[in-house]
Design an enzyme around this catalytic site. Structure first.
Site, mmCIF file in Angstrom:
data_model
loop_
_atom_site.group_PDB
_atom_site.id
_atom_site.type_symbol
_atom_site.label_atom_id
_atom_site.label_comp_id
_atom_site.label_asym_id
_atom_site.label_seq_id
_atom_site.Cartn_x
_atom_site.Cartn_y
_atom_site.Cartn_z
ATOM 1 N N SER A 138 -3.582 72.096 98.238
ATOM 2 C CA SER A 138 -2.663 73.202 97.979
ATOM 3 C C SER A 138 -2.991 74.004 96.729
ATOM 4 O O SER A 138 -2.563 75.137 96.600
ATOM 5 C CB SER A 138 -1.240 72.670 97.878
ATOM 6 O OG SER A 138 -1.130 71.808 96.767
ATOM 7 N N HIS A 171 0.258 71.995 104.692
ATOM 8 C CA HIS A 171 -0.102 73.391 104.400
ATOM 9 C C HIS A 171 -0.937 74.004 105.525
ATOM 10 O O HIS A 171 -1.761 74.882 105.266
ATOM 11 C CB HIS A 171 -0.868 73.489 103.081
ATOM 12 C CG HIS A 171 0.012 73.489 101.876
ATOM 13 N ND1 HIS A 171 0.797 74.571 101.528
ATOM 14 C CD2 HIS A 171 0.273 72.539 100.961
ATOM 15 C CE1 HIS A 171 1.477 74.292 100.425
ATOM 16 N NE2 HIS A 171 1.182 73.051 100.069
ATOM 17 N N LYS A 185 7.809 74.060 105.215
ATOM 18 C CA LYS A 185 6.881 75.141 104.852
ATOM 19 C C LYS A 185 6.852 76.154 106.009
ATOM 20 O O LYS A 185 7.841 76.843 106.215
ATOM 21 C CB LYS A 185 5.521 74.561 104.481
ATOM 22 C CG LYS A 185 5.617 73.754 103.173
ATOM 23 C CD LYS A 185 4.291 73.307 102.609
ATOM 24 C CE LYS A 185 4.474 72.734 101.210
ATOM 25 N NZ LYS A 185 4.196 71.302 101.129
HETATM 26 C C1 LIG Z 1 4.795 70.074 100.525
HETATM 27 C C2 LIG Z 1 4.012 68.865 100.835
HETATM 28 C C3 LIG Z 1 4.643 67.640 101.031
HETATM 29 C C4 LIG Z 1 6.120 67.466 100.826
HETATM 30 O O1 LIG Z 1 6.832 67.951 101.915
HETATM 31 P P1 LIG Z 1 8.432 67.885 101.859
HETATM 32 O O2 LIG Z 1 8.835 67.920 103.293
HETATM 33 O O3 LIG Z 1 8.862 69.069 101.077
HETATM 34 O O4 LIG Z 1 8.792 66.607 101.204
HETATM 35 C C5 LIG Z 1 3.870 66.553 101.382
HETATM 36 N N1 LIG Z 1 2.529 66.664 101.515
HETATM 37 C C6 LIG Z 1 1.890 67.821 101.318
HETATM 38 C C7 LIG Z 1 0.411 67.889 101.481
HETATM 39 C C8 LIG Z 1 2.610 68.958 100.972
HETATM 40 O O5 LIG Z 1 1.969 70.102 100.750
#
Ligand SMILES: *Cc1c(COP(=O)(O)O)cnc(C)c1O
Length: 395
Positions: free
Chosen positions: A183, A211, A242
């Site tokens: 990310s 992502h 997301k």
């Molecule tokens: C955003 C993210 C998470 C966390 O996701 P949530 O549902 O907000 O807890 C976990 N792993 C990765 C790679 C992320 O980018």
């Protein structure tokens, strides 16, 4: 009463003095391509709102209907009395979308990653993890008794060495764990090479595609689908927070025995409340839209390309790639200061971006991470580039 307030205040001061104190900006509006803050309205280039669904009226409507039909909350974990037909429907939809036997919901992907390792692996096993994996993977791995190995970000040579070591140590199961997309850089994991190594050394492959799911690869099925390695990945985890609507919830999608086992023993699943029905209903709609969002994905691709090219033309250093995460680098000695000041100036110019500095990224690798969304227009992208240019001139 004994108080630790003095000690905490010192530590907080330390964080402030190091310039690392995070002040949260309050939005006065919905999460959309532009947002309103006390400083005024700004184009938003720092949300994970890749498909622009976060304020989509269809999701709001679906969530309303879910709320009306299924109530506000379940007041229970899943296995006691917290599973509605709705929850199973979303799990089946996720499994079908990602072409797995089954899927299991968690309150977040953080929880999914926090629960999976301890549930599946133990002291006889080895977990091999990319050094830039998400914090939730790192924590989840820590909670498990398996042997741990780490390879430098996307370095398949080092990964192979770990696999050799695991073999020598007579590991029962070996699992390679990686983010699909990293990310901070917008780089993809080299999944075909990882899967080749997994085949050679009899390892499992787990990909956290938070992502990517919804907007990367055919139908948005993710990094593995993009790289034609979809059926070579054993375990997928991801978030509903997301691209897939942006509310909350996470999942694991995998073969039947993995999902069945997680339902039996994964602690965040067993001991944390059911996802609220409104969110489940919204996520079902989000997934339906994402599956069919070829036009939005194409627009996102074009806007990302436009942004990346214009920034390069304007003389900015941009990490290479195609992902909507675009890291605009400020590598010089004063990079951290520059990135922070430029981001602040840009907000005044009506563009909201965030600077990332040490320790979130390595020293000397300060950056402004821009995230393009399908909700952005070409004008929005051009405005963002213009703001970068003007802000740079000012400092
Ligand atoms: C955003 C993210 C998470 C966390 O996701 P949530 O549902 O907000 O807890 C976990 N792993 C990765 C790679 C992320 O980018």
């Amino acid at each position: 009463m004994f108080s630790n307030r003095v000690e905490l205040r010192k530590r907080l001061d330390g964080i402030r003095e190091a310039g690392l104190y995070k002040n949260e900006r309050q939005l006065l509006s919905l999460q959309g391509p532009s947002v309103r803050t006390k400083q005024g309205t700004a184009l938003n280039f720092c949300a994970n709102n890749y498909l622009g669904l976060a304020d989509d009226p269809r999701l709001v409507q679906a969530a309303h209907e879910g709320l009306e039909q299924w109530g506000y909350g379940l007041s229970s974990v899943r296995f006691i009395c917290g599973t509605q037909e709705l929850h199973r429907r979303l799990e089946e939809d996720i499994a079908r979308y990602l072409r797995r036997d089954d899927a299991i919901l968690f309150s977040s992907c953080f929880d999914a990653n926090g629960g999976i390792f301890e549930a599946l692996f133990s002291a006889e096993d080895t977990i091999i993890s990319d050094s830039l994996n998400h914090a939730s993977l790192i924590d989840g791995i820590r909670l498990c008794k398996a042997k741990r190995m780490r390879y430098s970000n996307r370095d398949v040579g080092e990964l192979e060495q770990c696999l050799r070591d695991a073999k020598e140590a007579d590991s029962r199961f070996t699992v390679i764990v990686t983010d699909g997309v990293f990310s901070m850089d917008g780089y993809f994991a080299p999944l075909p090479q990882i899967c080749d190594l997994a085949d050679t050394y009899d390892a499992l492959v787990m990909v956290d595609d938070s992502h990517a799911t919804g907007f990367v690869g055919p139908q948005g099925r993710g990094t593995a689908a993009l790289m034609e390695a979809e059926d070579r990945v054993d375990i997928l985890t991801g978030t509903l927070g997301k691209a897939i609507g942006g509310a909350s919830g996470g999942y694991v999608a995998a073969h039947q025995e993995i999902v069945d086992m997680l339902r039996q023993v994964a602690r965040p699943y067993l001991f944390s409340n059911t996802l609220a029905p409104a969110l489940v209903a919204g996520s079902i709609e989000a997934l339906r839209i994402a599956r069919e969002a070829d036009e939005e994905r194409e627009h996102l691709r074009k806007m990302t390309e436009r942004f990346r090219n214009s920034m390069k033309d304007a003389g900015f250093e941009v990490l290479p790639g195609t992902h909507p995460i675009t890291a605009v680098m400020f590598s010089g000695e004063n990079g951290a200061q520059e990135a922070t000041t430029i981001a602040r100036e840009m907000l005044g110019l009506g563009v909201y971006v965030t600077a990332f500095t040490y320790p979130v990224v390595p020293r000397g690798k300060a950056r402004i991470r821009v995230q393009v969304s399908a909700a952005h227009s070409a004008d929005d992208v051009d405005t963002c580039v213009e703001a970068f240019t003007v802000a740079r001139e000012r400092i």
